[in-house]
Design a protein around this motif. Structure first.
Motif, PDB file in Angstrom:
ATOM      1  N   ARG A 133       0.777  -1.281   0.027  1.00 50.55           N
ATOM      2  CA  ARG A 133      -0.006  -0.071  -0.124  1.00 50.55           C
ATOM      3  C   ARG A 133       0.930   1.307   0.005  1.00 50.55           C
ATOM      4  N   LYS A 134       1.301   1.643  -1.037  1.00 53.80           N
ATOM      5  CA  LYS A 134       2.271   2.701  -1.248  1.00 53.80           C
ATOM      6  C   LYS A 134       1.305   4.082  -1.178  1.00 53.80           C
ATOM      7  N   ARG A 135       2.313   5.016  -0.413  1.00 45.55           N
ATOM      8  CA  ARG A 135       1.758   6.290  -0.518  1.00 45.55           C
ATOM      9  C   ARG A 135       1.565   7.191  -1.984  1.00 45.55           C
ATOM     10  N   PRO A 136       0.400   7.724  -1.997  1.00 48.17           N
ATOM     11  CA  PRO A 136       0.456   8.594  -3.311  1.00 48.17           C
ATOM     12  C   PRO A 136       1.437   9.851  -3.254  1.00 48.17           C
ATOM     13  N   ILE A 137       1.998  10.075  -4.470  1.00 49.57           N
ATOM     14  CA  ILE A 137       2.808  11.193  -4.215  1.00 49.57           C
ATOM     15  C   ILE A 137       2.250  12.527  -4.916  1.00 49.57           C
ATOM     16  N   VAL A 138       2.141  13.718  -4.392  1.00 52.13           N
ATOM     17  CA  VAL A 138       1.500  14.646  -4.896  1.00 52.13           C
ATOM     18  C   VAL A 138       2.431  15.827  -5.110  1.00 52.13           C
ATOM     19  N   LEU A 139       2.727  16.315  -6.235  1.00 52.54           N
ATOM     20  CA  LEU A 139       3.640  17.262  -6.475  1.00 52.54           C
ATOM     21  C   LEU A 139       2.951  18.702  -6.560  1.00 52.54           C
ATOM     22  N   SER A 192      -8.248  12.596   4.262  1.00 53.34           N
ATOM     23  CA  SER A 192      -8.887  11.434   3.753  1.00 53.34           C
ATOM     24  C   SER A 192      -8.030  10.392   4.451  1.00 53.34           C
ATOM     25  N   ASP A 193      -8.183   9.131   4.075  1.00 50.56           N
ATOM     26  CA  ASP A 193      -7.231   7.744   4.430  1.00 50.56           C
ATOM     27  C   ASP A 193      -6.080   7.497   3.569  1.00 50.56           C
ATOM     28  N   LEU A 194      -5.819   8.371   2.760  1.00 46.93           N
ATOM     29  CA  LEU A 194      -4.813   8.070   1.635  1.00 46.93           C
ATOM     30  C   LEU A 194      -3.571   8.238   2.085  1.00 46.93           C
ATOM     31  N   LYS A 195      -3.146   8.846   3.092  1.00 52.22           N
ATOM     32  CA  LYS A 195      -1.964   9.331   3.679  1.00 52.22           C
ATOM     33  C   LYS A 195      -0.699   9.776   2.477  1.00 52.22           C
ATOM     34  N   PRO A 196      -1.303  10.739   1.841  1.00 53.21           N
ATOM     35  CA  PRO A 196      -0.434  11.411   0.972  1.00 53.21           C
ATOM     36  C   PRO A 196       0.986  11.994   1.396  1.00 53.21           C
ATOM     37  N   TYR A 197       2.047  11.745   0.488  1.00 53.69           N
ATOM     38  CA  TYR A 197       3.231  12.438   0.695  1.00 53.69           C
ATOM     39  C   TYR A 197       3.541  13.699  -0.405  1.00 53.69           C
ATOM     40  N   ILE A 198       3.564  14.731   0.235  1.00 60.51           N
ATOM     41  CA  ILE A 198       3.225  16.107  -0.645  1.00 60.51           C
ATOM     42  C   ILE A 198       4.686  16.444  -0.669  1.00 60.51           C
ATOM     43  N   ILE A 199       5.066  16.809  -1.939  1.00 59.99           N
ATOM     44  CA  ILE A 199       6.530  17.385  -2.279  1.00 59.99           C
ATOM     45  C   ILE A 199       6.347  18.594  -3.092  1.00 59.99           C
ATOM     46  N   PHE A 200       6.942  19.784  -2.254  1.00 58.92           N
ATOM     47  CA  PHE A 200       6.675  21.010  -3.128  1.00 58.92           C
ATOM     48  C   PHE A 200       8.049  21.210  -3.823  1.00 58.92           C
ATOM     49  N   MET A 245       2.166  30.550  -1.715  1.00 56.77           N
ATOM     50  CA  MET A 245       1.818  29.000  -1.584  1.00 56.77           C
ATOM     51  C   MET A 245       2.764  28.526  -0.373  1.00 56.77           C
ATOM     52  N   GLU A 246       3.972  28.806  -0.149  1.00 58.66           N
ATOM     53  CA  GLU A 246       4.321  28.476   1.162  1.00 58.66           C
ATOM     54  C   GLU A 246       3.865  28.945   2.302  1.00 58.66           C
ATOM     55  N   GLN A 247       3.598  30.233   2.192  1.00 55.23           N
ATOM     56  CA  GLN A 247       3.217  30.854   3.448  1.00 55.23           C
ATOM     57  C   GLN A 247       1.764  30.334   3.896  1.00 55.23           C
ATOM     58  N   ASN A 248       0.835  30.154   2.853  1.00 51.64           N
ATOM     59  CA  ASN A 248      -0.351  29.492   3.210  1.00 51.64           C
ATOM     60  C   ASN A 248      -0.826  28.038   3.118  1.00 51.64           C
ATOM     61  N   ASN A 249       0.289  27.370   2.600  1.00 54.86           N
ATOM     62  CA  ASN A 249       0.266  25.836   2.594  1.00 54.86           C
ATOM     63  C   ASN A 249       1.221  25.191   2.870  1.00 54.86           C
ATOM     64  N   GLY A 250       2.273  25.738   3.234  1.00 56.47           N
ATOM     65  CA  GLY A 250       3.634  25.126   3.663  1.00 56.47           C
ATOM     66  C   GLY A 250       3.568  23.965   4.617  1.00 56.47           C
ATOM     67  N   HIS A 251       2.395  24.172   5.562  1.00 59.21           N
ATOM     68  CA  HIS A 251       2.283  23.445   6.930  1.00 59.21           C
ATOM     69  C   HIS A 251       1.850  21.892   6.052  1.00 59.21           C
ATOM     70  N   TYR A 252       1.362  21.860   4.984  1.00 59.08           N
ATOM     71  CA  TYR A 252       1.081  20.454   4.338  1.00 59.08           C
ATOM     72  C   TYR A 252       2.285  19.833   3.649  1.00 59.08           C
ATOM     73  N   PHE A 253       3.125  20.312   3.354  1.00 55.99           N
ATOM     74  CA  PHE A 253       4.381  19.888   2.592  1.00 55.99           C
ATOM     75  C   PHE A 253       5.051  19.107   3.524  1.00 55.99           C
ATOM     76  N   ASP A 254       5.546  17.726   2.868  1.00 56.17           N
ATOM     77  CA  ASP A 254       6.238  16.881   3.719  1.00 56.17           C
ATOM     78  C   ASP A 254       7.833  17.174   3.325  1.00 56.17           C
ATOM     79  N   THR A 255       8.082  17.891   2.255  1.00 54.85           N
ATOM     80  CA  THR A 255       9.455  18.214   1.835  1.00 54.85           C
ATOM     81  C   THR A 255       9.418  18.972   0.506  1.00 54.85           C
ATOM     82  N   ALA A 256      10.535  19.412   0.234  1.00 55.70           N
ATOM     83  CA  ALA A 256      10.373  20.508  -1.038  1.00 55.70           C
ATOM     84  C   ALA A 256      11.683  20.293  -1.589  1.00 55.70           C
TER      85      ALA A 256
END
Length: 621
Positions: free
Chosen positions: A424-430, A534-542, A577-588
């Motif tokens: 069950r791989k985590r989805p990758i979000v760019l 959701s229950d998808l546990k995404p890995y978010i990359i900025f 984007m970093e100011q308003n949504n940076g707390h969602y990013f896992d890495t950059a």
């Protein structure tokens, strides 16, 4: 029995008690002297010329019997009353006015302090005896209940041990001591008084000046200062004798702590050596609570050197948005103690960071101050801001039912370590601004590793074309079904293009995960909150752009020639984007070179299979 006076004779009328008898001589019937019946016999014989009659002897005998019975009853009442008053007086003894100058009542076995007297203390047995006497006298139910409770307390072993220690300390502390000198410079003060009185012509002043100049007074003051100087010196303290008197309590030695109090320290009227008796507790010590470490992700930058409220700037811990902090103490709600992840070995002491509630309070105050300043701006500036050139419309919009609150005060988010399962791989979000290369990176992953990566099949309301297959290119649904799914919150993002709806659903992402592949998504920032809930546990990359000049060169290689204002807009969009949504990013990653950015992206994705990652604790509950 009553008596009447008739020529010196006594007649018996009744059995009523006679208090006094008047005796007189026949020669002087008007003159007589009153005296008690039980007065000494020789006094009566001296006053009575005739021998005592049988009636008088019988009256005296009856009076003696009555007096004896009263004395016996009075002694018993007095014993009970004494015990009661003794306890009452012990409870009402006022506190001492000072350690070196105690004051004691002279009654009930407690004496005024004097070299000729010793302090008598109340023993436990005496206390029990007094309580039992009172228990027999006071027969009402409330008194019986109160005395029973007191007896239970007195019979308790801990109370009796403490009582014995109290007696031992009382005997030691209340030993007689001479008066304590107030000053050691009386001679110096006398000289100051003389200098003040010298120019005085007042008779009393001249007389006092002459008195202070007298040799014997000078000698007395000098002797006083010498003795006072020695008395005010702290005496060497030895605890051996005190320990002998105090003994042990529950198998442990009682500790004696002494503090030499100087006169310039404000502590009531105490002076000299202050002695504290530390009695060990007999209660079993509870096992120390296991220290709980909380792991949080910081959603703001913090620099203690710029914080005027931090208790100690040297102990403050600086961190940046996205850092993982290990909080080891929240005892002070305003200032937590924490380590930064990865710095535990290099950071010998935990640093201070703002507590969550404290940070929220001061950020709310800062926002309030900024809002109060807004009306000061001119209307012209407001109009200019509102009428700015509208940016290009994007295809996808966030779920309208999931309102994002830009005014939310972000502080910390509790995190836990999570290792993704092999199946069950985590989805990758760019995520990134336009023209920063996130689409190119996604497409390169899809082309290079077809068996490993896949994209979610979108939904649409338009008609299927001849070259398209349902379930492969799109999920073709009716507009009514699409809108029903929107209302149910099933879409991560959706939008309308040429009167047709398009969207990416949570179920379509889950289908890729269930197939064992890694789902690659390019989303807009407005969709991140829905995805994370959701229950998808995404890995978010900025994916961030490089500097403005480097970005111009990269776009030139692709045959693009952006204008300076377009480049500035990309940089500004990145900051927003970093100011308003940076707390969602896992890495950059910074896309300064597409090949290097691709290798870095692949390394981050591969690391998910080998190393656990920090995820919100709510995902694992």
């Amino acid at each position: 029995m009553t008596t009447s006076h008739m020529n010196g004779h006594i007649t018996e009328d009744s059995d009523i008690e006679v208090k006094n008898v008047h005796l007189g001589s026949p020669e002087e019937p008007q003159k007589h002297r009153e005296m008690g019946v039980d007065c000494p016999g020789d006094l009566g014989s001296r006053m009575m010329p005739v021998r005592r009659s049988a009636q008088l002897e019988r009256i005296r005998q009856q009076q003696e019997d009555i007096r004896r019975r009263r004395e016996e009853e009075g002694k018993k009442q007095e014993l009970d009353l004494t015990a009661s008053m003794r306890l009452k007086k012990l409870a009402q003894i006022p506190p001492k006015t000072g350690i070196d100058n105690p004051i004691f009542d002279t009654e009930e076995g407690i004496v005024l302090e004097s070299p000729h007297y010793t302090v008598k203390t109340l023993e436990v047995e005496e206390l029990l005896t007094s309580l039992k006497h009172i228990q027999h006298v006071l027969v009402d139910p409330q008194s019986q209940e109160d005395i029973s409770l007191i007896l239970q307390l007195v019979q308790n072993t801990d109370f009796q041990n403490a009582f014995k220690i109290h007696n031992a300390v009382t005997v030691h502390m209340n030993k007689a001591s001479p008066p304590y000198p107030l000053i050691s410079n009386a001679q110096e003060l006398a000289q100051e008084v003389q200098s003040v009185l010298k120019p005085s012509h007042h008779k009393d002043g001249q007389e006092l000046n002459a008195l202070l100049n007298a040799p014997h007074v000078q000698a007395l003051l000098l002797a006083h200062d010498k003795v006072a100087e020695q008395e005010m010196q702290p005496d060497p303290v030895t605890d051996e004798k005190i320990y002998e008197n105090v003994g042990v309590y529950g198998g442990e030695t009682v500790k004696i702590v002494r503090i030499e109090k100087a006169r310039d320290i404000p502590l009531a009227d105490m002076h000299g050596t202050l002695t504290f008796v530390l009695i060990p507790s007999q209660q079993s010590k509870p096992p120390p609570a296991k220290e709980t470490v909380i792991h949080v992700k910081a959603h703001f930058d913090y620099d203690p050197s710029d914080d005027p409220y931090v208790p100690c700037r040297e102990l403050g811990l600086s961190f940046q948005k996205g850092d993982i902090l290990h909080v080891i103490s929240q005892e002070d709600p305003n200032w937590w103690q924490a380590y930064r992840d990865g710095d535990e070995d290099n950071q010998p002491l935990a640093g201070l960071i703002p507590g969550k509630s404290f940070q929220q309070q001061r950020e709310a105050m800062k926002q309030t101050i900024e809002e109060d300043k807004e009306p000061e701006k001119s209307g012209k500036l407001w109009c200019a801001k509102k009428n700015k050139k509208k940016r290009k419309k994007v295809l996808y919009n966030a779920n309208k039912n999931d309102d994002y609150d830009n005014e939310e005060i972000l502080t910390y988010e509790e995190m836990s370590l999570y290792h993704q399962p092999a199946n069950r791989k985590r989805p990758i979000v760019l995520i990134g601004p336009q023209n920063c290369g996130q689409n190119e990176l996604r497409q390169r992953l899809m082309n290079n590793e077809v068996d490993r990566f896949a994209s979610a099949v979108p939904h649409t309301t338009r008609s299927r074309r001849e070259t398209e297959a349902a379930g492969r290119d799109y999920h073709f649904v009716s507009r009514q079904a699409f809108e029903s799914d929107i209302a149910a919150g099933k879409f991560i993002e959706y939008g309308e293009f040429e009167k047709n709806l398009y969207g990416t659903s949570i179920d379509s992402v889950r289908q890729v995960i269930n197939s064992g592949k890694i789902c690659l998504l390019n989303l807009h920032t407005q969709s991140l909150k829905t995805l994370r809930n959701s229950d998808l546990k995404p890995y978010i990359i900025f994916v961030a752009p490089p500097s403005q000049e480097r970005l111009r060169a990269l776009l030139a290689k692709e045959g693009k020639n952006p204008k300076p204002e377009e480049l500035r807009e990309i940089i500004e969009k990145t900051r927003e984007m970093e100011q308003n949504n940076g707390h969602y990013f896992d890495t950059a990653i910074v896309n300064s070179d597409l090949d290097k950015a691709y290798q870095e992206l692949l390394r981050l994705i591969n690391k998910l299979d080998t190393e656990p990652q920090w995820v919100p604790s709510t995902w694992l509950r």
